[in-house]
Design an enzyme around this catalytic site. Structure first.
Site, mmCIF file in Angstrom:
data_model
loop_
_atom_site.group_PDB
_atom_site.id
_atom_site.type_symbol
_atom_site.label_atom_id
_atom_site.label_comp_id
_atom_site.label_asym_id
_atom_site.label_seq_id
_atom_site.Cartn_x
_atom_site.Cartn_y
_atom_site.Cartn_z
ATOM 1 N N THR A 141 -1.729 -22.228 19.675
ATOM 2 C CA THR A 141 -3.064 -21.940 20.168
ATOM 3 C C THR A 141 -3.785 -20.940 19.270
ATOM 4 O O THR A 141 -3.157 -20.054 18.682
ATOM 5 C CB THR A 141 -3.033 -21.401 21.614
ATOM 6 O OG1 THR A 141 -4.370 -21.138 22.048
ATOM 7 C CG2 THR A 141 -2.231 -20.117 21.715
ATOM 8 N N GLN A 142 -5.094 -21.083 19.198
ATOM 9 C CA GLN A 142 -5.907 -20.106 18.489
ATOM 10 C C GLN A 142 -6.117 -18.849 19.315
ATOM 11 O O GLN A 142 -6.570 -17.830 18.779
ATOM 12 C CB GLN A 142 -7.278 -20.718 18.149
ATOM 13 C CG GLN A 142 -7.218 -21.902 17.201
ATOM 14 C CD GLN A 142 -8.587 -22.496 16.916
ATOM 15 O OE1 GLN A 142 -9.605 -21.923 17.264
ATOM 16 N NE2 GLN A 142 -8.605 -23.651 16.269
ATOM 17 N N CYS A 143 -5.787 -18.899 20.594
ATOM 18 C CA CYS A 143 -6.010 -17.756 21.483
ATOM 19 C C CYS A 143 -4.954 -16.676 21.254
ATOM 20 O O CYS A 143 -3.821 -16.968 20.867
ATOM 21 C CB CYS A 143 -5.950 -18.202 22.942
ATOM 22 S SG CYS A 143 -7.185 -19.459 23.374
ATOM 23 N N ASP A 158 1.135 -6.604 -4.398
ATOM 24 C CA ASP A 158 0.259 -6.465 -3.237
ATOM 25 C C ASP A 158 0.653 -7.603 -2.308
ATOM 26 O O ASP A 158 0.820 -8.745 -2.751
ATOM 27 C CB ASP A 158 -1.201 -6.601 -3.689
ATOM 28 C CG ASP A 158 -2.198 -6.382 -2.563
ATOM 29 O OD1 ASP A 158 -2.038 -7.015 -1.497
ATOM 30 O OD2 ASP A 158 -3.154 -5.623 -2.759
ATOM 31 N N SER A 159 0.821 -7.323 -1.019
ATOM 32 C CA SER A 159 1.346 -8.379 -0.143
ATOM 33 C C SER A 159 0.387 -9.554 0.007
ATOM 34 O O SER A 159 0.775 -10.601 0.514
ATOM 35 C CB SER A 159 1.714 -7.826 1.235
ATOM 36 O OG SER A 159 0.566 -7.532 2.000
ATOM 37 N N THR A 196 0.810 -1.220 0.000
ATOM 38 C CA THR A 196 0.000 0.000 0.000
ATOM 39 C C THR A 196 0.840 1.265 0.000
ATOM 40 O O THR A 196 0.465 2.264 -0.616
ATOM 41 C CB THR A 196 -0.935 0.006 1.235
ATOM 42 O OG1 THR A 196 -1.843 -1.091 1.134
ATOM 43 C CG2 THR A 196 -1.725 1.291 1.328
#
Length: 334
Positions: free
Chosen positions: A270-272, A65-66, A20
């Site tokens: 972990t998803q946390c 674009d990344s 960007t």
């Protein structure tokens, strides 16, 4: 990190990958554009109060674009960093990168550039340079000033006046000036006793095939088997809580065992946003460990993904990769 405790950068290579920060309007929306070196030079000349190191500029090809970043591009980026330091004589590198995958790239480079005694800083912007309320110039000039004040060797992420360790952070917002945040992860690991020679930045690399799979209620073995059939060498398994998964699903556990037997390295994170993986706390976690899953401790998804690419891309045997996954190489576990 305390400023001025490390040598000030004298010669900085700016590697422009797109993103960007340098985008301009096109018929299909904002797109990466060439010519950013001139715009950067004009801006810095208009700010005589800014004290920044000497710099030179290299435009990577293609500009992207990344969202289109790939591990193959990481290899070219790694080579460009090493060339800047060892051939062009730069002591620091500033990488201009789109924000969507910036945390992935910065984490990956932390493992791709182990042993390189130079400073590498990633930055970008949420709005293109030149538009109203853009953060582009403040991030670019701030990163250069930080390098000029002295940073520790290694990879850093700079955004809106803040330096972040890329193995501990993620993009958590799609708006505003503070898209990146350090995740409060826990679960330290023993420090590796030096960098194994194959992981040194000047050793050859090959592309690895690594995937990420988040667990969700009802996930079955067919999904995991499909990934294994695609030829992956490593898998980041995003587990619940402290590292739990469907332990009462014998087919799913059998699929994990097949992955281990095929030499696929599976790492649990972990998803946390806070905490980390401790596979032996719950039976639902210890059964994953019994099926061959390794603990990623407090590693973020981005760090675990980049670490597997670094280890597997170095051509290490699966047993050595498994050993090193749970050892701290560059602060990712501590």
């Amino acid at each position: 990190m305390i400023a001025n405790t490390y040598p000030a950068a004298q010669h900085v290579m700016v590697l422009y990958t797109g993103g960007t920060i340098g985008m301009q309007a096109s018929a299909h929306g904002l797109a990466p554009a060439s010519g950013f070196e001139t715009r950067m030079r004009d801006y810095l000349h208009s700010q005589p109060e800014l004290v920044v190191p000497q710099w030179r500029f290299r435009e990577m090809a293609p500009l992207i674009d990344s969202a289109n970043m790939t591990p193959d591009y990481w290899q070219r980026l790694r080579e460009a960093v090493v060339e800047a330091v060892e051939i062009d004589g730069c002591d620091s590198v500033l990488i201009l990168h789109g924000t969507d995958t910036l945390a992935y790239s910065a984490a990956a480079m932390s493992f791709q550039l182990l042993g390189l005694h130079a400073r590498v800083v990633f930055t970008g912007s949420m709005l293109p340079a030149g538009v109203t309320d853009s953060d582009a110039w403040e991030n670019l000039s701030g990163a250069l000033v930080a390098l000029g004040q002295g940073l520790a060797p290694g990879v850093h992420l700079y955004f809106h006046g803040e330096l972040l360790d890329p193995t501990h952070c993620a993009k958590v917002r799609s708006f505003g000036r503070h898209p990146f945040k350090r995740l409060e992860r826990q679960g330290g690991g023993e420090k590796a006793g030096g960098i194994p020679t194959p992981l040194n930045y000047n050793q050859p690399r090959q592309l690895a095939k690594v995937a990420v799979l988040p667990l969700f209620p009802g996930i079955d073995a067919q999904i995991l088997d499909g990934l294994l059939a695609s030829g992956i060498q490593g898998l980041v398994l995003e587990c619940y809580g402290s590292g739990t998964g469907p332990s009462d699903n014998p087919q799913f556990l059998a699929s994990l065992e097949r992955a281990r037997d095929k030499g696929v390295v599976v790492v649990a994170v972990t998803q946390c946003h806070e905490g980390g993986v401790e596979l032996d706390v719950y039976e639902a976690g210890s059964r994953l460990r019994g099926a061959g899953v390794l603990s990623g401790g407090g590693m973020t998804r981005e760090a675990a993904f980049g670490k597997l690419h670094g280890l597997l891309g170095a051509g290490l045997e699966p047993a050595e990769v498994r050993r090193l996954v749970e050892l701290d190489l560059c602060g990712e576990l501590n």
